[in-house]
Design an enzyme around this catalytic site. Structure first.
Site, PDB file in Angstrom:
ATOM      1  N   CYS A 133     -27.000  21.648  34.510  1.00 44.00           N
ATOM      2  CA  CYS A 133     -27.345  21.214  35.868  1.00 44.00           C
ATOM      3  C   CYS A 133     -27.776  22.365  36.771  1.00 44.00           C
ATOM      4  O   CYS A 133     -28.182  22.129  37.915  1.00 44.00           O
ATOM      5  CB  CYS A 133     -26.177  20.470  36.500  1.00 44.00           C
ATOM      6  SG  CYS A 133     -25.792  18.915  35.666  1.00 44.00           S
ATOM      7  N   HIS A 142     -23.260  20.757  45.145  1.00 46.34           N
ATOM      8  CA  HIS A 142     -23.661  20.039  43.932  1.00 46.34           C
ATOM      9  C   HIS A 142     -23.307  18.558  44.116  1.00 46.34           C
ATOM     10  O   HIS A 142     -24.114  17.687  43.840  1.00 46.34           O
ATOM     11  CB  HIS A 142     -22.975  20.644  42.716  1.00 46.34           C
ATOM     12  CG  HIS A 142     -23.542  20.220  41.412  1.00 46.34           C
ATOM     13  ND1 HIS A 142     -24.890  20.255  41.131  1.00 46.34           N
ATOM     14  CD2 HIS A 142     -22.938  19.719  40.286  1.00 46.34           C
ATOM     15  CE1 HIS A 142     -25.101  19.810  39.899  1.00 46.34           C
ATOM     16  NE2 HIS A 142     -23.936  19.481  39.377  1.00 46.34           N
ATOM     17  N   HIS A 156     -27.845  11.586  40.362  1.00 45.66           N
ATOM     18  CA  HIS A 156     -27.753  12.928  39.781  1.00 45.66           C
ATOM     19  C   HIS A 156     -28.904  13.123  38.795  1.00 45.66           C
ATOM     20  O   HIS A 156     -28.908  12.533  37.709  1.00 45.66           O
ATOM     21  CB  HIS A 156     -26.410  13.099  39.081  1.00 45.66           C
ATOM     22  CG  HIS A 156     -26.101  14.499  38.674  1.00 45.66           C
ATOM     23  ND1 HIS A 156     -26.995  15.548  38.843  1.00 45.66           N
ATOM     24  CD2 HIS A 156     -24.991  15.053  38.098  1.00 45.66           C
ATOM     25  CE1 HIS A 156     -26.450  16.662  38.399  1.00 45.66           C
ATOM     26  NE2 HIS A 156     -25.237  16.389  37.940  1.00 45.66           N
TER      27      HIS A 156
END
Length: 377
Positions: free
Chosen positions: A140, A274, A308
């Site tokens: 990520c 995040h 996401h």
């Protein structure tokens, strides 16, 4: 050498750059309950259309949008290329495997176009670049890593411009079932930092930027979204998915990022976390922000609106932070209603003076990334 961002192409389930920014300010979410595959259950997901997006189509459209926004046309022979993705063409590989099991061989002749580095190669071909071509993959943190590598190419002085960013099409049977087996996938929605948070929601999209030296930008009188001040990456080397319990290695990345940027913690006005809406990630980030930033900067993330996008999530976070700095307007933390943490969350869009923003990305395998952006004066 000062590195500016002078072009921005963005696409996610909220829409393109203009649509997404307007909807984000209104607190809208693109997450819906869908059944992407007939043999899998209904899940919350943020998709661009009825079917999973073709990654190459997404990449090409983002490159075109970035060049138009930057006021450039191919060929760009001396432009560096850094395009990343954590999943790459995983959906295509899964489909090829399924077709093979069904006795179909169609598509196998194109298998070379599904290699992980093909996104970067195709971008170089699209713009006519003869410069370096990089294809980072860092879970990520991929989006931030791509921007950082673009920054490094400019710092070396070899190229005046770099196309950098990340794209992701993560809605695949393997991704869905894998995250479900881990207990990381949400069943109702994405609620970062909220008491009811239950897991992440997969989202499609990406962002690509034109990075440029200040000298190059001034010579062609380009508009400037903002300046990249510094970045840092560390790895916990601790666990396949869970963050290190004391968060020391992640906090080291944040501290190094600030040091390289010439900033103190109190210089940060806004943090784009995040913010995946998983129990462990949100707890870790909240603890680190409380510890390192006692002056309580504004905090708001975008995953409650976009889902996401995995490797592309850092690129989207940077894009929204740049728009925020340029417009001097905060966007809300979509999906947050009852916070579990004592942070200065943005609950509604508002105008306010902003100078420095900090973006986080934390990936499985203990990947930690941070990057600082500054309003250009």
């Amino acid at each position: 050498m000062r590195v500016m961002i002078t072009g921005l192409g963005l696409r996610c389930a909220l829409g393109d750059r203009h649509q997404a920014w307007q909807k984000l300010q209104r607190g809208e979410s693109a997450i819906q309950l869908r059944q992407p595959f007939r043999d899998l259950p209904v899940i919350p997901v943020a998709m661009l259309g009825k079917e999973p997006i073709d990654l190459e189509t997404l990449r090409r459209s983002l490159v075109e949008a970035t060049l138009v926004d930057a006021g450039l046309e191919p060929p760009l022979e001396h432009c560096g290329i850094v395009i990343g993705s954590s999943r790459g063409f995983q959906g295509q590989w899964e489909k090829l495997r399924y077709d093979d099991q069904q006795g179909h061989q169609r598509g196998l002749e194109n298998w070379l176009t599904y290699l992980p580095n093909q996104l970067a190669i195709a971008t170089a071909q699209q713009v006519g670049s003869q410069g370096p071509v990089l294809a980072p993959m860092g879970a990520c943190t991929t989006g931030l890593w791509a921007i950082a590598q673009g920054f490094e190419l400019l710092q070396r002085g070899d190229h005046p411009q770099v196309l950098a960013g990340a794209v992701e099409s993560p809605v695949t049977p393997l991704s869905i079932t894998g995250f479900q087996k881990m207990g990381a996938l949400a069943t109702t929605g994405c609620f970062p930092f909220d008491q009811r948070r239950e897991g992440l929601v997969l989202g499609e999209g990406g962002a690509i930027f034109l990075l440029e030296t200040l000298e190059s930008a001034q010579q062609r009188n380009a508009k400037i979204y903002g300046e990249i001040l510094g970045w840092s990456f560390t790895c916990d080397a601790h666990h396949m998915s869970a963050p290190q319990g004391n968060y020391q290695v992640a906090m080291k990345a944040i501290a190094q990022c600030l040091e390289r940027s010439g900033l103190e913690p109190e210089d940060i006005d806004h943090i784009h976390p995040h913010g995946t809406s998983t129990r462990l990630n949100d707890q870790a980030e909240a603890t680190m922000i409380e510890t390192l930033f006692p002056h309580r900067p504004f905090v708001s993330g975008s995953k409650g609106a976009t889902g996401h996008t995995l490797g592309a999530s850092g690129a989207l976070g940077v894009a929204f932070s740049l728009l925020m700095l340029r417009e001097q307007r905060l966007f809300p933390c979509v999906g947050l209603e009852q916070s579990e943490f004592d942070l200065n969350f943005v609950m509604k869009a508002q105008n306010t003076p902003l100078q420095n923003a900090l973006c986080f990305s934390f990936g499985f395998g203990g990947q930690n990334g941070a990057i600082t952006l500054q309003k250009y004066f």
